[in-house]
Write an enzyme that holds these catalytic residues in place. Structure first.
Site, short mmCIF file in Angstrom:
data_model
loop_
_atom_site.label_atom_id
_atom_site.label_comp_id
_atom_site.label_asym_id
_atom_site.label_seq_id
_atom_site.Cartn_x
_atom_site.Cartn_y
_atom_site.Cartn_z
N CYS A 148 -27.63 -41.03 -89.85
CA CYS A 148 -27.29 -39.75 -90.46
C CYS A 148 -27.96 -39.68 -91.83
CB CYS A 148 -25.77 -39.65 -90.60
SG CYS A 148 -25.21 -38.12 -91.37
N HIS B 298 -23.90 -34.51 -82.83
CA HIS B 298 -23.77 -35.06 -84.19
C HIS B 298 -23.76 -33.93 -85.22
CE1 HIS B 298 -24.91 -38.18 -87.36
NE2 HIS B 298 -25.16 -37.04 -87.97
N GLU B 299 -24.66 -32.97 -85.05
CA GLU B 299 -24.77 -31.88 -86.04
C GLU B 299 -23.57 -30.92 -85.95
OE1 GLU B 299 -26.78 -32.45 -88.31
OE2 GLU B 299 -28.02 -33.91 -87.26
N HIS C 15 -20.74 -32.22 -87.85
CA HIS C 15 -20.84 -31.97 -89.30
C HIS C 15 -20.20 -30.64 -89.68
CE1 HIS C 15 -23.11 -35.18 -91.17
NE2 HIS C 15 -24.08 -35.12 -90.28
CO CO Z 1 -25.57 -36.48 -89.92
#
Ligand code: CO
Length: 183
Positions: free
Chosen positions: A91, A133-134, A137
């Site tokens: 990340c 993953h995004e 966020h």
């Molecule tokens: Co990240």
């Protein structure tokens, strides 16, 4: 615009949906794409640049020359997930930290592009990992939250170092005051 690193509080803010795609947002997204390439990332989400909006930029091969691999996702949602796959990931807000994370192998996602058009994608493996993953966020969820107990234990020292570095930067006044953690 700057990428914020863990444990910057912006990383834990829940991003708001975008309601209008205006000039300002287009410029900000352009800057996010530049930052992603400068830092050799495959994806970058709004909260990582202290922009609390549901905006993601991605390039599944991390290559600025391959524009067909570049995607802007506004207000993205995962509409279907299938299978699981555990692979190493990193990340941009945790430079140098890589650890295995279990995620869905395949996802079907929907998002708006910069023109405000809704699109859908079916992806597996690495691109599916990047999307998940995004999107995490945007909900203030970080990959350290999803590591196995063993992975988290192996990352403990690195995470402590991020916290110490952040604390030092904060004392030197390098972190904007309005984003300081309120304990
Ligand atoms: Co990240």
């Amino acid at each position: 615009m700057k990428i914020v690193q863990y444990p910057h509080p912006a990383l834990r803010h829940k991003a708001s949906p975008v309601t209008t795609i205006d000039k300002q947002l287009s410029v900000q997204i352009g800057q996010m794409i530049e930052l992603m390439y400068e830092n050799s990332g495959l994806g970058l989400a709004g909260p990582q640049v202290a922009l609390p909006l549901q905006v993601i930029v991605m390039n599944f091969v991390g290559d600025a020359e391959q524009k067909d691999q570049e995607f802007v996702a506004i207000n993205p949602v995962i509409v279907e997930s299938r299978g699981t796959l555990e692979e190493r990931e990193g990340c941009l807000s945790f430079p140098g930290l890589y650890q295995k994370v279990r995620r869905a192998k395949t996802v079907r996602v929907q998002a708006y592009n910069l023109k405000g058009e809704l699109y859908e994608m079916n992806v597996s493996d690495l691109p599916a990992r990047v999307w998940q993953h995004e999107i995490d966020h945007l909900n203030g969820v970080l990959f350290i939250d999803k590591m196995s107990e063993l992975g988290r234990l192996a990352s403990r020292k690195a995470i402590e170092e991020f916290i110490a570095e952040y604390e030092q930067a904060r004392k030197k006044g390098e972190i904007p005051a309005d984003l300081e953690p309120k304990l």
